[in-house]
Design an enzyme around this catalytic site. Structure first.
Site, PDB file in Angstrom:
ATOM      1  N   GLN A   4      10.397 -15.837  75.953  1.00  0.00           N
ATOM      2  CA  GLN A   4      10.374 -16.581  77.214  1.00  0.00           C
ATOM      3  C   GLN A   4      10.172 -15.637  78.397  1.00  0.00           C
ATOM      4  O   GLN A   4      10.751 -14.527  78.414  1.00  0.00           O
ATOM      5  CB  GLN A   4      11.682 -17.361  77.442  1.00  0.00           C
ATOM      6  CG  GLN A   4      11.797 -18.672  76.702  1.00  0.00           C
ATOM      7  CD  GLN A   4      12.387 -18.500  75.314  1.00  0.00           C
ATOM      8  OE1 GLN A   4      13.069 -17.506  75.032  1.00  0.00           O
ATOM      9  NE2 GLN A   4      12.137 -19.452  74.444  1.00  0.00           N
ATOM     10  N   CYS A  16      17.344 -22.628  78.697  1.00  0.00           N
ATOM     11  CA  CYS A  16      17.386 -21.594  77.652  1.00  0.00           C
ATOM     12  C   CYS A  16      18.750 -20.929  77.734  1.00  0.00           C
ATOM     13  O   CYS A  16      19.041 -20.211  78.698  1.00  0.00           O
ATOM     14  CB  CYS A  16      16.262 -20.575  77.849  1.00  0.00           C
ATOM     15  SG  CYS A  16      16.282 -19.242  76.620  1.00  0.00           S
ATOM     16  N   HIS A  70      16.433 -31.431  70.923  1.00  0.00           N
ATOM     17  CA  HIS A  70      16.625 -30.797  69.617  1.00  0.00           C
ATOM     18  C   HIS A  70      16.775 -31.848  68.521  1.00  0.00           C
ATOM     19  O   HIS A  70      17.443 -32.873  68.715  1.00  0.00           O
ATOM     20  CB  HIS A  70      17.884 -29.924  69.615  1.00  0.00           C
ATOM     21  CG  HIS A  70      17.729 -28.660  70.389  1.00  0.00           C
ATOM     22  ND1 HIS A  70      17.353 -27.469  69.817  1.00  0.00           N
ATOM     23  CD2 HIS A  70      17.877 -28.402  71.714  1.00  0.00           C
ATOM     24  CE1 HIS A  70      17.292 -26.535  70.753  1.00  0.00           C
ATOM     25  NE2 HIS A  70      17.611 -27.084  71.912  1.00  0.00           N
ATOM     26  N   GLU A  73      11.471 -22.960  67.538  1.00  0.00           N
ATOM     27  CA  GLU A  73      11.600 -23.264  68.952  1.00  0.00           C
ATOM     28  C   GLU A  73      10.288 -23.802  69.514  1.00  0.00           C
ATOM     29  O   GLU A  73       9.221 -23.212  69.303  1.00  0.00           O
ATOM     30  CB  GLU A  73      12.034 -22.010  69.712  1.00  0.00           C
ATOM     31  CG  GLU A  73      12.484 -22.303  71.123  1.00  0.00           C
ATOM     32  CD  GLU A  73      13.237 -21.143  71.748  1.00  0.00           C
ATOM     33  OE1 GLU A  73      13.556 -21.240  72.943  1.00  0.00           O
ATOM     34  OE2 GLU A  73      13.512 -20.141  71.049  1.00  0.00           O
ATOM     35  N   CYS A  86      18.490 -18.987  69.224  1.00  0.00           N
ATOM     36  CA  CYS A  86      18.208 -20.029  70.221  1.00  0.00           C
ATOM     37  C   CYS A  86      19.549 -20.568  70.699  1.00  0.00           C
ATOM     38  O   CYS A  86      20.270 -21.218  69.917  1.00  0.00           O
ATOM     39  CB  CYS A  86      17.352 -21.142  69.625  1.00  0.00           C
ATOM     40  SG  CYS A  86      17.035 -22.517  70.761  1.00  0.00           S
ATOM     41  N   GLY A  95      19.722 -24.324  70.795  1.00  0.00           N
ATOM     42  CA  GLY A  95      19.737 -24.789  69.411  1.00  0.00           C
ATOM     43  C   GLY A  95      21.112 -24.667  68.784  1.00  0.00           C
ATOM     44  O   GLY A  95      21.570 -25.563  68.059  1.00  0.00           O
TER      45      GLY A  95
END
Length: 270
Positions: A48, A75, A152, A201, A210, A213
């Site tokens: 990222q 994030c 998700h 991702e 993640c 996640g």
């Protein structure tokens, strides 16, 4: 014009951070420029690209661009990383709302806000039960869906390492069921306080860690009564601690690290 950057990571989930508060960018940041900077062979390389900006409602604002150049809402690992840059305590404005960080014994803790479960908040293309969705892709079936700032799908499986996530991940990410695409999590509950997790991702691919996640997976496991309200989530890059408080807010704790600092010529990527 040269632009300074800081390279950071949280459990191997890595970022290029541009702080535009001190040094405004020479031009607009397009999807193409973000993807070029993130490219691991011809750019700086990252999962990222993070852009810090001034904010009237928080200490600063954070924009997040995945490796494909697409801008996303949240994030968790990047939030810990920029919290480290800020000295531990910070209020950070994101597209998913204001996130707060604090220094802790486990690294940096982030208040990730409240999870959302309504089908149209994920979002899904049509209404269904998000705790156990009546859908499947080959041997991945009945996922839970959670939005923790981004969407998700969480699959609980006997052995997350045995899943061909590199093949199935993009099929699920781009399925029409998910109009905003989706992050794909395959998880194995090892006991009431421990989960193993791998993540495909959205816009990135397989990742070492993640943060959102881990949050989504822990919350899904808690909703299904598989684990306690605080768990350790082990990812390929390391372990995060996730707790879900009585106030419905999620706290994520884990390490963040500065790798190196450098600069690049804007014209090389613009």
């Amino acid at each position: 014009m040269r632009v300074d950057f800081t390279k950071m990571h949280g459990l191997g989930n890595d970022f290029v951070v541009l702080d535009t508060r001190a040094q405004p960018l020479p031009g607009p940041l397009s999807r193409q420029i973000a993807a070029a900077l993130a490219h691991r062979h011809t750019g700086i390389g990252c999962d990222q690209l993070i852009v810090l900006e001034p904010s009237d409602i928080a200490d600063f604002a954070m924009r997040i661009f995945n490796a494909d150049g697409g801008e996303v809402e949240a994030c968790g690992n990047a939030t810990r990383a920029v919290g480290l840059l800020a000295g531990g305590a910070a209020r950070i404005a994101t597209a998913a709302g204001i996130l707060e960080t604090q220094a802790s014994a486990g690294g940096i803790s982030v208040d990730m806000g409240e999870p959302r479960f309504d089908w149209d908040a994920i979002p899904l293309a049509y209404a269904m039960d998000t705790l156990s969705m009546p859908v499947g892709w080959e041997n991945l079936e009945n996922p839970a869906a959670v939005n923790v700032g981004n969407p998700h799908a969480v699959f609980f499986v006997p052995d997350c390492d045995a899943v061909d996530l590199e093949r199935l991940g993009p099929l699920i990410e781009h399925d029409p069921l998910f109009p905003a695409r989706v992050n794909v999590n395959v998880a194995t509950v090892t006991d009431r306080r421990h989960i193993r997790l791998r993540v495909w991702e959205r816009g990135v691919g397989l990742t070492l860690a993640c943060g959102t996640g881990a949050c989504a997976t822990a919350i899904a496991a808690m909703r299904r009564k598989l684990v306690e309200r605080e768990v350790e989530v082990a990812l390929p890059g390391g372990t995060l601690t996730i707790s879900w408080g009585a106030d419905n807010r999620i706290t994520m704790t884990g390490p963040a690290t500065t790798s190196f600092r450098g600069s690049f010529e804007w014209a090389d990527y613009a």
